[in-house]
Design an enzyme around this catalytic site. Structure first.
Site, PDB file in Angstrom:
ATOM      1  N   HIS A 328       1.211  70.449 -77.738  1.00 46.96           N
ATOM      2  CA  HIS A 328       1.363  70.104 -79.163  1.00 46.96           C
ATOM      3  C   HIS A 328       0.727  71.133 -80.090  1.00 46.96           C
ATOM      4  CE1 HIS A 328       2.956  66.384 -77.736  1.00 46.96           C
ATOM      5  NE2 HIS A 328       1.813  65.956 -77.264  1.00 46.96           N
ATOM      6  N   VAL A 356      -2.932  64.871 -78.679  1.00 48.13           N
ATOM      7  CA  VAL A 356      -3.216  65.764 -77.551  1.00 48.13           C
ATOM      8  C   VAL A 356      -4.115  64.999 -76.583  1.00 48.13           C
ATOM      9  CG1 VAL A 356      -4.225  67.953 -76.867  1.00 48.13           C
ATOM     10  CG2 VAL A 356      -3.053  67.751 -79.068  1.00 48.13           C
ATOM     11  N   HIS A 357      -3.709  64.943 -75.311  1.00 46.54           N
ATOM     12  CA  HIS A 357      -4.397  64.061 -74.370  1.00 46.54           C
ATOM     13  C   HIS A 357      -5.621  64.739 -73.754  1.00 46.54           C
ATOM     14  CE1 HIS A 357      -0.268  61.941 -74.102  1.00 46.54           C
ATOM     15  NE2 HIS A 357      -0.902  61.705 -75.230  1.00 46.54           N
TER      16      HIS A 357
END
Ligand SMILES: *[C@@H]1O[C@H](CO)[C@@H](O)[C@H](O)[C@H]1NC(C)=O
Ligand SMILES: *[C@@H]1O[C@H](CO)[C@@H](O)[C@H](O)[C@H]1NC(C)=O
Ligand SMILES: *[C@@H]1O[C@H](CO)[C@@H](O)[C@H](O)[C@H]1NC(C)=O
Ligand SMILES: *[C@@H]1O[C@H](CO)[C@@H](O)[C@H](O)[C@H]1NC(C)=O
Ligand SMILES: [Fe+2]
Length: 465
Positions: A328, A356-357
């Site tokens: 992202h 955003v993980h």
């Protein structure tokens, strides 16, 4: 020989510590801990059973129901019948202790592809006493379910209050760890949720039963303390391939917010005041260009912030403006360009994003000087700028975002590919203590922490750790 091995290793240790301290002071930290990248699948639906009993009320959750914290919206779902669609409530303490009142609910329901929702109830209660524990009960007879919450103290500049922070939660075994970890952390009083709730849309036909299982999943927290909602991309549920053309349909039916009390015309952007904080929620997935409703609303809204009343100005949005992860990367850029100068002028204290993980915290930086001819496109240190936190590390089905850009840009202070949650403990008008807790640690451990200084009252540079 005097100089033996243990002296040598001792010296080496000192040298190593010195080096790591030097490393801390001169640049951002990329934690070496990296969780395995592959996502865990969602827990089976049976892991989230409905409560026992015919038509038992389920998916109970609350959020703030007015501008200043004396209101609450109580929501629940009844699967088969419209009733019960009212909620008795009473104070557990104070001069009106045990005095029972009843609030009616509005009912909504919706269809999505071949799914039909249950009856979704939203009861708004106003004019509660501040800083008071309330009980409420949903359902009658054997199906009655008792819950409680505490209203916040009256809005004021030095009111201590602790917020929890989470994003991108989903419903995997990792999500469960994050939520359990959060619940076992006793300090947080209200959840600031940065968007991406159920991840139902990752299932075939956006299987909306996954919205129901998620509602049951979070109930053990969200029925007892308000969750302040932000819409993420997984709330869009825009799927023309199955003739679903209305963006945010499941989300907006299920999660109501008090947007009208901040003169907003959409539940996707709104604001509340709670204790010593003014909280603005924005939508990364709605128009925000000049003249759009969100743009016009935010411009007005920022003029209404009164730091004498609420010293802390917090913004929630989903897609981060400063993100040094390859996942992202730059997706939040156009919104940053639209609004960043306003945030700097208004001295926003902190911007919370998800998407955003992984976890990342920025320095106080801005990038508002740039125009197309001057080439000044590098973010610079700016003590009027917010700290940007990306906390999309709830642990959803899509797994961890473990690919940071290398080298770490100077705007990035700390980043790590782990799952977790954070808390923001406001102490008074000048000081707040921020901590990030990763799932693999015990609660007492903060993998990232910082004393935040208020931008209006004490705009001094913070020191990491
Ligand atoms: C979530 O974790 C808790 C605590 O470890 C456990 O008791 C519970 O069964 C888990 N829930 C699910 C759905 O796996
Ligand atoms: C919806 O349609 C899908 C695909 O045809 C099917 O697998 C599923 O069982 C259906 N669900 C319902 C509730 O009818
Ligand atoms: C862009 O920046 C340059 C250099 O600071 C300045 O001279 C110019 O006026 C700016 N242009 C606009 C449109 O603001
Ligand atoms: C505000 O809180 C901080 C941290 O607890 C404390 O050090 C400071 O003295 C407080 N300020 C005032 C004016 O009480
Ligand atoms: Fe997202």
């Amino acid at each position: 020989m005097q100089f033996n091995m243990s002296t040598a290793s001792c010296l080496l240790t000192v040298l190593f510590l010195l080096l790591s301290v030097v490393g801390f002071c001169h640049g951002g930290v990329t934690s070496s801990y990296v969780r395995k990248a592959e996502g865990s699948s969602d827990l089976p639906k049976e892991a989230f059973p409905p409560p026992p009993g015919f038509n038992a009320p389920e998916q109970v959750h609350i959020t703030q129901g007015d501008r200043g914290g004396r209101g609450v919206i109580i929501s629940w779902v009844t699967p088969l019948m419209r009733h019960p669609n009212f909620v008795p409530y009473w104070a557990a303490e104070g001069k009106l202790k045990n005095y029972k009142l009843t609030a009616p609910a509005k009912i909504t329901s919706y269809r999505y592809f071949n799914y039909t929702s249950g009856y979704i109830h939203h009861a708004t209660i106003k004019r509660l006493e501040y800083d008071t524990k309330y009980f409420y009960e949903i359902g009658i007879g054997v199906c009655a379910r008792l819950f409680h919450f505490r209203t916040p103290p009256k809005v004021g500049p030095d009111v201590p209050y602790t917020f929890g922070i989470m994003g991108d939660l989903g419903q995997t075994i990792n999500s469960n760890e994050t939520l359990e970890h959060y619940i076992s952390n006793p300090t947080a009083q209200t959840m600031l949720f940065a968007g991406d709730l159920s991840y139902a849309d990752d299932h075939p036909y956006h299987d909306n039963e996954r919205w129901d299982t998620w509602g049951r999943f979070i109930e053990k927290s969200a029925a007892y303390q308000p969750w302040i909602w932000t819409a993420g991309n997984h709330e869009l549920d825009f799927a023309p391939e199955i003739q679903e053309y209305v963006p945010f349909k499941p989300y907006m039916n299920r999660y109501h917010v008090p947007y009208r009390s901040s003169q907003s015309t959409s539940p996707l952007w709104y604001s509340i005041k709670r204790a010593s904080a003014h909280i603005i929620v924005l939508s990364s997935y709605s128009a925000y260009g000049k003249y759009t409703p969100q743009y016009t609303w935010l411009k007005q809204e920022l003029t209404k912030v009164n730091r004498a009343e609420t010293p802390w100005l917090i913004v929630l949005l989903h897609s981060p403006w400063y993100n040094s992860n390859n996942y992202h990367f730059m997706e939040g850029e156009s919104m940053r360009v639209a609004f960043e100068s306003w945030f700097v002028e208004s001295k926003v204290d902190i911007v919370l994003a998800g998407h955003v993980h992984a976890y990342e915290r920025s320095e106080r930086i801005s990038n508002v000087r740039y125009n197309i001819t001057d080439g000044l496109s590098t973010p610079i240190k700016d003590q009027s700028a917010p700290i940007y936190i990306t906390i999309g590390d709830g642990g959803n089905i899509e797994g961890i975002a473990n690919s940071f850009t290398d080298p770490q840009p100077s705007y990035s202070a700390f980043r790590e590919a782990s799952f977790g949650h954070a808390t923001l403990a406001i102490k008074n008008r000048t000081h707040a203590h921020y901590t990030w807790h990763r799932n693999q640690d015990s609660n007492a451990v903060a993998a990232d922490s910082l004393w935040l200084y208020n931008r209006h009252y004490y705009p001094v540079e913070e020191l990491s750790h």
